[in-house]
Design a protein around this motif. Sequence first.
Motif, short mmCIF file in Angstrom:
data_model
loop_
_atom_site.label_atom_id
_atom_site.label_comp_id
_atom_site.label_asym_id
_atom_site.label_seq_id
_atom_site.Cartn_x
_atom_site.Cartn_y
_atom_site.Cartn_z
N ARG A 175 27.32 75.32 17.93
CA ARG A 175 28.64 75.79 18.36
C ARG A 175 29.76 74.90 17.84
NH1 ARG A 175 26.66 74.12 23.64
NH2 ARG A 175 27.53 72.11 24.25
N ASN A 176 29.40 73.68 17.41
CA ASN A 176 30.40 72.79 16.85
C ASN A 176 30.79 73.18 15.42
OD1 ASN A 176 30.27 71.18 19.18
ND2 ASN A 176 28.57 69.98 18.36
N TRP A 177 30.00 74.04 14.78
CA TRP A 177 30.26 74.44 13.40
C TRP A 177 30.15 75.95 13.27
CZ3 TRP A 177 25.37 71.75 14.08
CH2 TRP A 177 25.53 70.39 14.34
N PRO A 178 31.10 76.69 13.82
CA PRO A 178 31.00 78.15 13.85
C PRO A 178 30.99 78.80 12.47
CG PRO A 178 33.20 77.44 14.51
CD PRO A 178 32.36 76.21 14.45
N ASN A 179 31.47 78.10 11.46
CA ASN A 179 31.52 78.68 10.12
C ASN A 179 30.30 78.35 9.27
OD1 ASN A 179 34.12 79.77 10.58
ND2 ASN A 179 35.06 77.80 10.11
N TYR A 180 29.32 77.67 9.88
CA TYR A 180 28.12 77.28 9.14
C TYR A 180 26.89 78.01 9.69
CZ TYR A 180 30.77 73.22 7.38
OH TYR A 180 31.70 72.40 6.78
N ALA A 181 26.00 78.37 8.79
CA ALA A 181 24.65 78.77 9.18
C ALA A 181 23.84 77.50 9.37
CB ALA A 181 24.02 79.65 8.10
N THR A 185 9.56 49.77 24.36
CA THR A 185 9.13 50.34 25.64
C THR A 185 8.62 51.76 25.38
OG1 THR A 185 11.16 51.49 26.31
CG2 THR A 185 11.06 49.11 26.71
N ASP A 186 8.10 52.39 26.41
CA ASP A 186 7.61 53.77 26.28
C ASP A 186 8.73 54.80 26.46
OD1 ASP A 186 5.00 52.95 25.81
OD2 ASP A 186 4.52 52.91 27.96
N HIS A 187 9.92 54.35 26.83
CA HIS A 187 10.99 55.30 27.15
C HIS A 187 11.58 55.91 25.87
CE1 HIS A 187 14.28 57.27 29.13
NE2 HIS A 187 15.16 56.61 28.40
N THR A 188 11.77 57.23 25.91
CA THR A 188 12.44 57.97 24.84
C THR A 188 13.61 58.73 25.42
OG1 THR A 188 10.39 58.24 23.56
CG2 THR A 188 12.19 59.76 23.07
N PHE A 189 14.78 58.56 24.80
CA PHE A 189 15.99 59.26 25.26
C PHE A 189 16.18 60.50 24.39
CE2 PHE A 189 20.90 59.16 25.05
CZ PHE A 189 21.00 60.16 26.02
N ARG A 190 16.10 61.66 25.00
CA ARG A 190 16.33 62.93 24.31
C ARG A 190 17.73 63.42 24.68
NH1 ARG A 190 11.12 62.54 25.93
NH2 ARG A 190 9.54 62.75 24.27
N THR A 191 18.60 63.48 23.70
CA THR A 191 20.02 63.77 23.97
C THR A 191 20.30 65.25 24.19
OG1 THR A 191 20.60 64.08 21.63
CG2 THR A 191 20.64 61.82 22.50
N GLY A 192 19.40 66.12 23.76
CA GLY A 192 19.66 67.56 23.81
C GLY A 192 20.24 68.08 22.51
N ASN A 193 20.61 67.18 21.60
CA ASN A 193 21.11 67.60 20.29
C ASN A 193 19.96 67.72 19.30
OD1 ASN A 193 23.78 67.57 21.15
ND2 ASN A 193 24.02 65.40 20.64
N ARG A 194 20.25 68.37 18.18
CA ARG A 194 19.28 68.48 17.09
C ARG A 194 19.99 68.21 15.78
NH1 ARG A 194 14.91 73.24 17.78
NH2 ARG A 194 13.83 71.77 16.44
N SER A 230 18.40 81.56 10.42
CA SER A 230 19.07 80.37 10.92
C SER A 230 18.76 80.16 12.39
CB SER A 230 20.59 80.51 10.74
OG SER A 230 20.90 80.60 9.37
N ALA A 231 18.91 78.93 12.82
CA ALA A 231 18.58 78.59 14.21
C ALA A 231 19.55 79.25 15.16
CB ALA A 231 18.61 77.08 14.39
N ALA A 232 19.05 79.59 16.32
CA ALA A 232 19.93 80.12 17.37
C ALA A 232 20.71 78.99 17.99
CB ALA A 232 19.09 80.84 18.43
N GLU A 233 21.73 79.32 18.74
CA GLU A 233 22.55 78.32 19.42
C GLU A 233 21.71 77.44 20.31
OE1 GLU A 233 25.18 76.00 20.47
OE2 GLU A 233 26.11 77.71 19.53
N SER A 234 21.94 76.13 20.21
CA SER A 234 21.22 75.18 21.06
C SER A 234 22.13 74.69 22.14
CB SER A 234 20.73 74.00 20.23
OG SER A 234 19.78 74.42 19.28
#
Length: 328
Positions: A154-160, A265-274, A324-328
Amino acid sequence: MTNLRRLLPSFRGLVAFEAAGRLGSFTRAGQELAMTQSAVSYAIKGLEEEIGQPLFERGHREVSLTIAGERLHAEVSRSLGQLADGISAVRTRPSDDVVTLSVSTAFATLWIAPRLQMMRTDLPDVELRLHTADRDLDLVAEDIPLGIRGGRPRNWPNYACDAFEVEELVAVASPAYLEKHGRPDHPRDLLHHHLAHLDEPYRYAATWKDWLRSAGVSGTNHVRGTRANEYVAVLQMALDGDAVALGWRHLVEEFIRNGRLCKVTDHTFRTGNRYYVVHPKNKQLAQNCQMVRDWILNQDNAVEDAVLAAPGKKPRKLNTVRGSAAES
């Protein structure tokens, strides 16, 4: 052949003349060209001496073109514009088989560079041109067919957008650092370690505070460490044994695999972005660009095959991406 050098006046004078005539001010022309007002005035005076007549009527704060100046300005503007278009065409499209990819310095250094030999083997007829920049470039304005972007479509509406990596962060350090300072038992213990911080000037980037809070650690307002505005420099601190760094998984997994870095450490931070391979929606991708896009999107499979395949076993073929990927 006509000696153009003798017929044409100073190029510096022509550029200053075009800007001053367009802006109606030597001062504003200097600001645009990164020149002083006096330098612009001197260049235009030299041009007038070469031509043999005045090109401007000088006022207190502004200047205006004389009749001769207006005539010359129209020709100079047209000619410089054509020259700029010609240079831009050569610069952005060096040859038909070259694919330009807009990436960050970190992605070019840590993700693309280690895979270049593999790409040359898989795509022998394609030449890749990496366009690195501090900011995410406007691909349409720069006439660049492909780019790598981190975030959400959604940050790049003009891009596939085609997704190829999930944004995951782990804490990493060299074996030498851990031997000297010990391995933390819990993420909160990192508050007492020297941390390498990324001060990203243009793009959003997760911080140590974000990572520690995602691990349930409080009191993160005063974390110690050394800062850099380039991720390559941040990671180098970890490789040199000077600090613990945040590791974007897709950029550090090879260092972890070969033992130069360790997960702290074993901790992994998943931001929700791709991370996505992107291209302008209003422009169809050339076949060689599609090949580079598909190759990047298949690298997870390629790495998995390289690890699991028996000696002499051929890796699986590249798959073709059909959407193309769907909106995340």
